[in-house]
Motif scaffolding. Structure first.
Motif, PDB file in Angstrom:
ATOM      1  N   VAL A   1      42.964  81.033  82.349  1.00 26.12           N
ATOM      2  CA  VAL A   1      41.931  81.754  83.096  1.00 26.12           C
ATOM      3  C   VAL A   1      40.858  82.284  82.139  1.00 26.12           C
ATOM      4  N   ASN A   2      39.876  82.954  82.723  1.00 20.95           N
ATOM      5  CA  ASN A   2      38.792  83.593  81.961  1.00 20.95           C
ATOM      6  C   ASN A   2      38.115  82.618  81.001  1.00 20.95           C
TER       7      ASN A   2
ATOM      8  N   SER B   1      36.001  80.224  74.898  1.00 22.04           N
ATOM      9  CA  SER B   1      37.267  80.950  74.871  1.00 22.04           C
ATOM     10  C   SER B   1      37.967  80.815  76.220  1.00 22.04           C
ATOM     11  N   ALA B   2      39.281  81.016  76.196  1.00 18.58           N
ATOM     12  CA  ALA B   2      40.105  80.973  77.404  1.00 18.58           C
ATOM     13  C   ALA B   2      41.315  81.870  77.182  1.00 18.58           C
ATOM     14  N   LEU B   3      41.860  82.354  78.261  1.00 10.59           N
ATOM     15  CA  LEU B   3      43.049  83.189  78.205  1.00 10.59           C
ATOM     16  C   LEU B   3      44.224  82.391  78.755  1.00 10.59           C
ATOM     17  N   ILE B   4      45.248  82.203  77.921  1.00  6.47           N
ATOM     18  CA  ILE B   4      46.472  81.523  78.337  1.00  6.47           C
ATOM     19  C   ILE B   4      47.475  82.610  78.698  1.00  6.47           C
ATOM     20  N   GLN B   5      48.005  82.553  79.919  1.00  3.95           N
ATOM     21  CA  GLN B   5      48.934  83.561  80.405  1.00  3.95           C
ATOM     22  C   GLN B   5      50.294  82.937  80.696  1.00  3.95           C
ATOM     23  N   SER B   6      51.336  83.594  80.221  1.00  3.14           N
ATOM     24  CA  SER B   6      52.697  83.189  80.563  1.00  3.14           C
ATOM     25  C   SER B   6      53.111  83.902  81.839  1.00  3.14           C
ATOM     26  N   LYS B   7      53.603  83.142  82.807  1.00  4.07           N
ATOM     27  CA  LYS B   7      54.149  83.720  84.030  1.00  4.07           C
ATOM     28  C   LYS B   7      55.677  83.760  83.962  1.00  4.07           C
TER      29      LYS B   7
ATOM     30  N   SER C   1      59.420  84.799  82.169  1.00  3.24           N
ATOM     31  CA  SER C   1      60.014  85.938  81.464  1.00  3.24           C
ATOM     32  C   SER C   1      60.661  85.504  80.148  1.00  3.24           C
ATOM     33  N   THR C   2      60.660  84.210  79.876  1.00  2.00           N
ATOM     34  CA  THR C   2      61.233  83.699  78.622  1.00  2.00           C
ATOM     35  C   THR C   2      60.117  83.211  77.703  1.00  2.00           C
ATOM     36  N   ASP C   3      60.464  82.972  76.450  1.00  2.00           N
ATOM     37  CA  ASP C   3      59.492  82.466  75.480  1.00  2.00           C
ATOM     38  C   ASP C   3      59.079  81.035  75.826  1.00  2.00           C
ATOM     39  N   LEU C   4      57.809  80.730  75.585  1.00  2.00           N
ATOM     40  CA  LEU C   4      57.277  79.386  75.802  1.00  2.00           C
ATOM     41  C   LEU C   4      56.608  78.894  74.527  1.00  2.00           C
ATOM     42  N   ARG C   5      56.874  77.671  74.156  1.00  2.00           N
ATOM     43  CA  ARG C   5      56.166  77.026  73.049  1.00  2.00           C
ATOM     44  C   ARG C   5      55.141  76.081  73.654  1.00  2.00           C
ATOM     45  N   LEU C   6      53.864  76.339  73.331  1.00  2.00           N
ATOM     46  CA  LEU C   6      52.759  75.597  73.929  1.00  2.00           C
ATOM     47  C   LEU C   6      51.880  74.969  72.867  1.00  2.00           C
ATOM     48  N   GLN C   7      51.082  74.021  73.301  1.00  9.94           N
ATOM     49  CA  GLN C   7      50.016  73.469  72.481  1.00  9.94           C
ATOM     50  C   GLN C   7      48.744  73.494  73.317  1.00  9.94           C
ATOM     51  N   TYR C   8      47.611  73.734  72.654  1.00 10.27           N
ATOM     52  CA  TYR C   8      46.334  73.686  73.352  1.00 10.27           C
ATOM     53  C   TYR C   8      45.325  72.942  72.499  1.00 10.27           C
ATOM     54  N   LYS C   9      44.308  72.414  73.173  1.00  9.99           N
ATOM     55  CA  LYS C   9      43.279  71.648  72.482  1.00  9.99           C
ATOM     56  C   LYS C   9      41.979  71.765  73.266  1.00  9.99           C
ATOM     57  N   PHE C  10      40.881  72.013  72.570  1.00 11.50           N
ATOM     58  CA  PHE C  10      39.551  71.978  73.166  1.00 11.50           C
ATOM     59  C   PHE C  10      38.966  70.593  72.921  1.00 11.50           C
ATOM     60  N   THR C  11      38.385  70.003  73.954  1.00 10.04           N
ATOM     61  CA  THR C  11      37.685  68.727  73.835  1.00 10.04           C
ATOM     62  C   THR C  11      36.243  68.967  74.242  1.00 10.04           C
ATOM     63  N   TRP C  12      35.317  68.480  73.431  1.00  7.92           N
ATOM     64  CA  TRP C  12      33.892  68.733  73.639  1.00  7.92           C
ATOM     65  C   TRP C  12      33.198  67.473  74.125  1.00  7.92           C
ATOM     66  N   TYR C  13      32.184  67.654  75.000  1.00  6.56           N
ATOM     67  CA  TYR C  13      31.445  66.532  75.584  1.00  6.56           C
ATOM     68  C   TYR C  13      29.942  66.747  75.417  1.00  6.56           C
TER      69      TYR C  13
ATOM     70  N   HIS D   1      55.572  84.918  74.237  1.00  6.87           N
ATOM     71  CA  HIS D   1      56.769  85.613  74.683  1.00  6.87           C
ATOM     72  C   HIS D   1      56.641  85.860  76.184  1.00  6.87           C
ATOM     73  N   GLY D   2      57.699  86.276  76.820  1.00  6.80           N
ATOM     74  CA  GLY D   2      57.692  86.487  78.262  1.00  6.80           C
ATOM     75  C   GLY D   2      56.521  87.322  78.737  1.00  6.80           C
ATOM     76  N   LYS D   3      55.757  86.782  79.677  1.00  6.45           N
ATOM     77  CA  LYS D   3      54.608  87.446  80.316  1.00  6.45           C
ATOM     78  C   LYS D   3      53.451  87.763  79.360  1.00  6.45           C
ATOM     79  N   GLN D   4      53.472  87.200  78.171  1.00 10.52           N
ATOM     80  CA  GLN D   4      52.408  87.457  77.187  1.00 10.52           C
ATOM     81  C   GLN D   4      51.140  86.687  77.549  1.00 10.52           C
ATOM     82  N   GLN D   5      50.006  87.229  77.107  1.00 12.48           N
ATOM     83  CA  GLN D   5      48.711  86.576  77.249  1.00 12.48           C
ATOM     84  C   GLN D   5      48.139  86.357  75.858  1.00 12.48           C
ATOM     85  N   LEU D   6      47.403  85.270  75.696  1.00  8.40           N
ATOM     86  CA  LEU D   6      46.801  84.974  74.401  1.00  8.40           C
ATOM     87  C   LEU D   6      45.417  84.388  74.613  1.00  8.40           C
ATOM     88  N   GLN D   7      44.418  85.034  73.996  1.00 12.86           N
ATOM     89  CA  GLN D   7      43.067  84.485  74.071  1.00 12.86           C
ATOM     90  C   GLN D   7      42.902  83.483  72.942  1.00 12.86           C
ATOM     91  N   VAL D   8      42.412  82.297  73.284  1.00 10.26           N
ATOM     92  CA  VAL D   8      42.178  81.242  72.293  1.00 10.26           C
ATOM     93  C   VAL D   8      40.708  80.861  72.350  1.00 10.26           C
TER      94      VAL D   8
END
Length: 130
Positions: free
Chosen positions: A47-48, A61-67, A69-81, A101-108
């Motif tokens: 979101v955001n 920028s973007a906000l990645i939110q965990s919904k 309650s457990t830890d999540l290992r994620l990958q993200y990538k920006f692609t430009w056009y 971590h559970g319910k954590q948010q991270l701005q990337v």
């Protein structure tokens, strides 16, 4: 015949289990969301989505939110056009790994590789270790 049927069924299960591992959520710079894996989307939000011009480059920028309650290992990538819809220096953009971590948010965020970039997508997927 019975062993062949079991083998075919087991192979199909194995292949279908692997198929969704690279799918995730994509959000473009206008906020349009594409979900490629609904199970993953039930655990993660993106979101955001925002961008600003810094000199002649887009800073996104973007906000990645965990919904979950457990830890999540994620990958993200920006692609430009560019204005024509072609990717801009896509080979220079790599997947970045994060742990939420559970319910954590991270701005990337990311900065466009050059001034030809006019829009972007952010793609988020589950990370799997081999």
């Amino acid at each position: 015949m019975k062993i062949t049927s079991i083998f075919v069924f087991a192979s199909a299960l194995l292949l279908s289990a692997c198929a969704h591992n690279t799918a995730g959520i994509s959000v473009d710079s206008s906020g349009q969301v594409r979900v490629d894996n609904s199970s993953f989307a039930s655990d993660v939000n993106v979101v955001n989505i925002s961008s600003v011009m810094v000199a002649d480059l887009i800073k996104a920028s973007a906000l990645i939110q965990s919904k979950s309650s457990t830890d999540l290992r994620l990958q993200y990538k920006f692609t430009w056009y560019d204005a024509s819809g072609y990717t801009v220096e896509d080979e220079a953009s790599s997947w970045k790994s994060v742990k939420l971590h559970g319910k954590q948010q991270l701005q990337v965020g990311a900065v466009a590789p050059n001034s030809q970039a006019t829009r972007f997508d952010i793609y988020v997927r589950e990370a799997f270790s081999n």
